[in-house]
Design a protein around this motif. Structure first.
Motif, PDB file in Angstrom:
ATOM      1  N   ILE A 263      -4.775 105.121  31.646  1.00 22.45           N
ATOM      2  CA  ILE A 263      -3.698 104.215  31.237  1.00 22.45           C
ATOM      3  C   ILE A 263      -3.893 103.923  29.754  1.00 22.45           C
ATOM      4  N   GLY A 264      -2.886 104.221  28.954  1.00 23.18           N
ATOM      5  CA  GLY A 264      -2.957 104.008  27.518  1.00 23.18           C
ATOM      6  C   GLY A 264      -3.057 105.321  26.768  1.00 23.18           C
ATOM      7  N   VAL A 265      -1.990 105.709  26.094  1.00 26.31           N
ATOM      8  CA  VAL A 265      -1.957 106.960  25.337  1.00 26.31           C
ATOM      9  C   VAL A 265      -2.093 106.705  23.842  1.00 26.31           C
ATOM     10  N   PHE A 266      -1.386 105.694  23.334  1.00 29.28           N
ATOM     11  CA  PHE A 266      -1.383 105.326  21.917  1.00 29.28           C
ATOM     12  C   PHE A 266      -0.976 106.527  21.060  1.00 29.28           C
TER      13      PHE A 266
ATOM     14  N   ASP B  70       1.694 105.459  29.546  1.00 28.05           N
ATOM     15  CA  ASP B  70       1.927 104.525  28.438  1.00 28.05           C
ATOM     16  C   ASP B  70       3.286 103.880  28.632  1.00 28.05           C
ATOM     17  N   ILE B  71       3.485 102.755  27.950  1.00 28.27           N
ATOM     18  CA  ILE B  71       4.765 102.048  28.051  1.00 28.27           C
ATOM     19  C   ILE B  71       5.746 102.522  26.987  1.00 28.27           C
TER      20      ILE B  71
ATOM     21  N   ILE C 259       5.723 107.423  31.777  1.00 30.73           N
ATOM     22  CA  ILE C 259       6.078 106.195  31.062  1.00 30.73           C
ATOM     23  C   ILE C 259       6.350 105.085  32.071  1.00 30.73           C
ATOM     24  N   GLY C 260       5.659 103.965  31.894  1.00 30.64           N
ATOM     25  CA  GLY C 260       5.856 102.836  32.791  1.00 30.64           C
ATOM     26  C   GLY C 260       4.937 101.685  32.442  1.00 30.64           C
TER      27      GLY C 260
END
Length: 242
Positions: free
Chosen positions: A43-46, A68-69, A85-86
């Protein structure tokens, strides 16, 4: 740092940001997953710097999913990886994610670092961690920052939540049934390990409660009687002045 030391010297223009001491934790916790294809979720791509790192770390054929959001992160996916994406705090999204890509051998939460989000992700994804898999939450120092939903000894912080996981893991041994009843999650947790800014929860599905072992004259016996006893007292009580 072995693999990681080599990788860091060959990075491209995709930014990778990690605390230095995290790489030692990865070596301790994840080396055993390298000898076979695994199902991995981060969780978390940045900026996408960890995508090639994990792709190179795990065995060929592994299923590597990143969340990632930010919709722009979809362009950072590469062959053999998927970017979804979420919102990591959305139970419906987590269910869909697990149904599509799980169950997982390894989950790493390097997302928002907001305490309620970390708790929501753990509760949503823990049921989808495979037996002997690990759930890793990074940047837990935010549990000491009020701006992230934390603060020292704030019961809502992820660190305090994790401390309660330690209690729940030990609920087999309760001697105070009304105050501290048995929690079914004890059947699933092998250990909760705390590192600087990282919490690791390892799953081990237990078909039977813990047993004591005695061995004498080559005879080995198992017993679970100790779990049924109440009002226990130490055999050494009073001998040391207590």
């Amino acid at each position: 740092m072995g693999y990681f030391s080599s990788f860091l010297q060959q990075t491209d223009d995709r930014l990778l940001t990690k605390w230095l001491h995290y790489f030692e934790v990865y070596e301790r916790e994840l080396t055993r997953f390298r000898d076979r294809p695994v199902s991995f979720l981060e969780i978390g791509v940045f900026k996408g710097g960890s995508i090639p790192m994990w792709k190179g770390y795990f065995a060929e054929g592994s299923r590597l999913t990143f969340v990632d959001i930010d919709p722009e992160c979809t362009c950072l996916a590469e062959d053999g990886t998927t970017v979804e994406i979420g919102n990591q705090a959305d139970p419906a999204f987590l269910r869909e994610l697990a149904q599509k890509h799980g169950p997982f051998d390894v989950v790493i939460d390097d997302g928002s670092h907001i305490c309620p989000h970390q708790v929501a992700s753990f509760e949503g994804l823990w049921p989808h961690v495979l037996d002997h898999g690990v759930y890793i939450v990074e940047d837990c120092h935010t549990s000491y920052w009020p701006g992230f939903g934390g603060g020292y000894r704030n019961e809502a912080s992820f660190i305090e939540y994790s401390k309660r996981l330690v209690d729940r893991m030990h609920s087999w041994y309760t001697d105070q049934d009304a105050l501290f009843p048995f929690d079914p999650i004890a059947k699933e947790i092998l250990g909760v390990r705390f590192y600087d800014s990282i919490v690791v929860v390892e799953k081990h599905n237990k078909k039977e409660p813990p047993a004591t072992l005695t061995a004498r004259d080559g005879q080995v016996k198992l017993s679970r009687r100790a779990l049924q006893v109440r009002g226990r007292r130490s055999a050494f009580s009073g001998r040391d002045g207590s």
